[in-house]
Design a protein around this motif. Structure first.
Motif, PDB file in Angstrom:
ATOM      1  N   GLN A 124      -3.247  -6.400 -16.035  1.00 46.14           N
ATOM      2  CA  GLN A 124      -3.573  -7.074 -14.778  1.00 46.14           C
ATOM      3  C   GLN A 124      -2.534  -6.633 -13.747  1.00 46.14           C
ATOM      4  O   GLN A 124      -1.364  -7.011 -13.826  1.00 46.14           O
ATOM      5  N   ILE A 125      -2.982  -5.807 -12.799  1.00 45.35           N
ATOM      6  CA  ILE A 125      -2.080  -5.197 -11.820  1.00 45.35           C
ATOM      7  C   ILE A 125      -2.328  -5.848 -10.464  1.00 45.35           C
ATOM      8  O   ILE A 125      -3.475  -5.931 -10.008  1.00 45.35           O
ATOM      9  N   GLY A 126      -1.265  -6.292  -9.789  1.00 41.93           N
ATOM     10  CA  GLY A 126      -1.397  -6.995  -8.517  1.00 41.93           C
ATOM     11  C   GLY A 126      -1.608  -6.067  -7.335  1.00 41.93           C
ATOM     12  O   GLY A 126      -1.984  -4.902  -7.472  1.00 41.93           O
ATOM     13  N   ASN A 127      -1.350  -6.600  -6.139  1.00 46.88           N
ATOM     14  CA  ASN A 127      -1.514  -5.870  -4.890  1.00 46.88           C
ATOM     15  C   ASN A 127      -0.224  -5.137  -4.503  1.00 46.88           C
ATOM     16  O   ASN A 127       0.878  -5.568  -4.853  1.00 46.88           O
ATOM     17  N   ASP A 128      -0.381  -4.044  -3.762  1.00 45.20           N
ATOM     18  CA  ASP A 128       0.767  -3.296  -3.218  1.00 45.20           C
ATOM     19  C   ASP A 128       1.709  -2.813  -4.310  1.00 45.20           C
ATOM     20  O   ASP A 128       2.931  -2.750  -4.127  1.00 45.20           O
ATOM     21  N   VAL A 129       1.164  -2.468  -5.447  1.00 46.25           N
ATOM     22  CA  VAL A 129       1.959  -1.986  -6.580  1.00 46.25           C
ATOM     23  C   VAL A 129       2.056  -0.467  -6.510  1.00 46.25           C
ATOM     24  O   VAL A 129       1.099   0.219  -6.141  1.00 46.25           O
ATOM     25  N   ILE A 130       3.219   0.072  -6.874  1.00 45.57           N
ATOM     26  CA  ILE A 130       3.420   1.520  -6.965  1.00 45.57           C
ATOM     27  C   ILE A 130       3.809   1.865  -8.398  1.00 45.57           C
ATOM     28  O   ILE A 130       4.813   1.364  -8.913  1.00 45.57           O
ATOM     29  N   ILE A 131       2.992   2.682  -9.048  1.00 50.42           N
ATOM     30  CA  ILE A 131       3.306   3.194 -10.375  1.00 50.42           C
ATOM     31  C   ILE A 131       3.586   4.690 -10.206  1.00 50.42           C
ATOM     32  O   ILE A 131       2.698   5.461  -9.833  1.00 50.42           O
ATOM     33  N   VAL A 132       4.815   5.103 -10.456  1.00 58.82           N
ATOM     34  CA  VAL A 132       5.262   6.461 -10.142  1.00 58.82           C
ATOM     35  C   VAL A 132       4.834   7.420 -11.266  1.00 58.82           C
ATOM     36  O   VAL A 132       4.428   7.005 -12.350  1.00 58.82           O
ATOM     37  N   ASN A 133       4.953   8.702 -11.010  1.00 58.71           N
ATOM     38  CA  ASN A 133       4.447   9.755 -11.888  1.00 58.71           C
ATOM     39  C   ASN A 133       4.784   9.532 -13.365  1.00 58.71           C
ATOM     40  O   ASN A 133       5.937   9.292 -13.724  1.00 58.71           O
ATOM     41  N   SER A 134       3.751   9.632 -14.196  1.00 57.58           N
ATOM     42  CA  SER A 134       3.866   9.640 -15.663  1.00 57.58           C
ATOM     43  C   SER A 134       4.406   8.340 -16.243  1.00 57.58           C
ATOM     44  O   SER A 134       4.815   8.317 -17.411  1.00 57.58           O
ATOM     45  N   ALA A 135       4.415   7.259 -15.478  1.00 58.22           N
ATOM     46  CA  ALA A 135       4.750   5.954 -16.046  1.00 58.22           C
ATOM     47  C   ALA A 135       3.542   5.420 -16.806  1.00 58.22           C
ATOM     48  O   ALA A 135       2.397   5.747 -16.496  1.00 58.22           O
ATOM     49  N   ALA A 136       3.793   4.580 -17.821  1.00 58.40           N
ATOM     50  CA  ALA A 136       2.724   4.050 -18.653  1.00 58.40           C
ATOM     51  C   ALA A 136       2.829   2.531 -18.738  1.00 58.40           C
ATOM     52  O   ALA A 136       3.888   1.993 -19.084  1.00 58.40           O
ATOM     53  N   ILE A 148       7.399  -1.987  -8.155  1.00 59.34           N
ATOM     54  CA  ILE A 148       7.509  -0.532  -8.249  1.00 59.34           C
ATOM     55  C   ILE A 148       7.981  -0.194  -9.667  1.00 59.34           C
ATOM     56  O   ILE A 148       9.003  -0.708 -10.129  1.00 59.34           O
ATOM     57  N   VAL A 149       7.224   0.675 -10.347  1.00 58.11           N
ATOM     58  CA  VAL A 149       7.609   1.144 -11.669  1.00 58.11           C
ATOM     59  C   VAL A 149       7.965   2.625 -11.553  1.00 58.11           C
ATOM     60  O   VAL A 149       7.127   3.448 -11.185  1.00 58.11           O
ATOM     61  N   GLY A 150       9.209   2.974 -11.848  1.00 53.51           N
ATOM     62  CA  GLY A 150       9.712   4.328 -11.656  1.00 53.51           C
ATOM     63  C   GLY A 150       9.099   5.343 -12.604  1.00 53.51           C
ATOM     64  O   GLY A 150       8.515   5.003 -13.640  1.00 53.51           O
ATOM     65  N   ILE A 167      11.514  -1.197 -11.252  1.00 53.40           N
ATOM     66  CA  ILE A 167      11.924  -0.620 -12.534  1.00 53.40           C
ATOM     67  C   ILE A 167      12.386   0.804 -12.263  1.00 53.40           C
ATOM     68  O   ILE A 167      11.619   1.624 -11.747  1.00 53.40           O
ATOM     69  N   GLY A 168      13.626   1.108 -12.598  1.00 57.98           N
ATOM     70  CA  GLY A 168      14.152   2.445 -12.368  1.00 57.98           C
ATOM     71  C   GLY A 168      13.477   3.483 -13.247  1.00 57.98           C
ATOM     72  O   GLY A 168      12.878   3.166 -14.280  1.00 57.98           O
ATOM     73  N   ALA A 169      13.572   4.743 -12.848  1.00 58.05           N
ATOM     74  CA  ALA A 169      12.970   5.838 -13.605  1.00 58.05           C
ATOM     75  C   ALA A 169      13.552   5.919 -15.016  1.00 58.05           C
ATOM     76  O   ALA A 169      14.697   5.530 -15.265  1.00 58.05           O
ATOM     77  N   LEU A 170      12.731   6.405 -15.940  1.00 57.03           N
ATOM     78  CA  LEU A 170      13.148   6.664 -17.323  1.00 57.03           C
ATOM     79  C   LEU A 170      13.589   5.403 -18.053  1.00 57.03           C
ATOM     80  O   LEU A 170      14.417   5.457 -18.956  1.00 57.03           O
ATOM     81  N   SER A 171      12.991   4.261 -17.690  1.00 59.50           N
ATOM     82  CA  SER A 171      13.337   2.997 -18.349  1.00 59.50           C
ATOM     83  C   SER A 171      12.239   2.599 -19.329  1.00 59.50           C
ATOM     84  O   SER A 171      11.052   2.806 -19.071  1.00 59.50           O
ATOM     85  N   MET A 172      12.651   2.008 -20.451  1.00 62.53           N
ATOM     86  CA  MET A 172      11.716   1.406 -21.393  1.00 62.53           C
ATOM     87  C   MET A 172      11.900  -0.097 -21.314  1.00 62.53           C
ATOM     88  O   MET A 172      12.983  -0.601 -21.607  1.00 62.53           O
TER      89      MET A 172
END
Length: 260
Positions: A124-136, A148-150, A167-172
């Motif tokens: 369930q993804i809200g409004n104005d969300v940014i999911i950056v390249n290759s995030a899962a 924002i998910v890096g 969420i910073g890049a390369l984070s689990m």
């Protein structure tokens, strides 16, 4: 329809608004609904019971509405519902839901889904969300508004990420993240607040000060994490702090990332 390229394959039953555009070599399944202003650039596959909201643009080699990557899925009727004005870039994948997860994967409005990112079943993804390249984003996750998910990050199944967090890049990320939290590190740790995001949105200095004080209380106060949050709810009337308390006290299948 003049907006459909002659090389596109449109299966019987698909509902395509006259103002939608379907580019070369797209494949559209029989249960798909494309609302007004939707644009599929080229080589896009939309299948399953998938609805794409107004003015959403989908870039080449994206696959929307395929079945979940879940061995428990047995072919039940489930959906993918995508909101308005989203930008879905190249090679993005979004799956339909599962019966055990409510049956619907839902995407809000005004999101940016960068190249190669994945949205799994029942998310369930809200409004104005940014999911950056290759995030899962794994199954059953809840991503609230303005998150924002890096890039190259992974969000574990059932995790909730609160409003305005980053969420910073390369984070689990394996546990819930409080609203406006800042998470970074290979095994994501709650490292502070998303102060840059708060300032960009014009949040008042008094509310930012209240959030910083709340964060310190969560980090260093007496009692368990939930007890500290409850005290915050009783003591601080800032709407931003109350939103944080609401999130912490809400139902969850995961623990929380807690302040260092």
């Amino acid at each position: 329809m003049s907006g459909i390229h002659p090389s596109a394959i449109i299966e019987e039953g698909a509902q395509i608004d006259p103002d939608a555009t379907v580019g070369p070599f797209c494949v559209i399944g029989p249960e798909v609904v494309l609302k007004s202003g939707v644009e599929l650039k080229s080589h896009v596959v939309v299948t399953g019971a998938t609805t794409i909201g107004e003015d959403t643009v989908v870039f080449p080699f994206t696959v929307l509405g395929e079945i979940p990557q879940d061995l428990k899925f047995k072919g039940e009727k489930t959906e993918l519902i995508i909101g308005k004005r989203n930008r879905i870039r190249e090679h993005v994948t979004m799956n339909t839901g599962t019966e055990g997860g409510g049956g619907v994967t839902r995407i809000g409005d005004d999101g940016l889904f960068m190249a190669g990112c994945h949205i799994a079943h029942d998310a369930q993804i809200g409004n104005d969300v940014i999911i950056v390249n290759s995030a899962a984003i794994a199954g059953h996750c809840v991503i609230e508004d303005r998150v924002i998910v890096g890039g190259l990050s992974g969000i574990h199944q059932w995790v909730r990420i609160g409003h305005g967090a980053i969420i910073g890049a390369l984070s689990m990320v394996t546990a819930d993240v409080i609203p406006h939290g800042l998470v970074q590190g290979p095994r994501g740790q709650l490292d502070g607040l998303n102060l840059v995001g708060l300032k960009r949105r014009g949040v008042s200095r008094s509310d930012i000060t209240a959030l910083r004080a709340a964060f310190q209380m969560l980090a260093q106060g007496e009692g368990a994490f939930a007890e500290r949050a409850k005290r915050l709810g009783d003591e601080d009337n800032s709407p931003y702090v109350q939103d944080m308390v609401r999130f912490i006290m809400g139902a969850s299948d995961r623990s929380f990332l807690t302040p260092k």
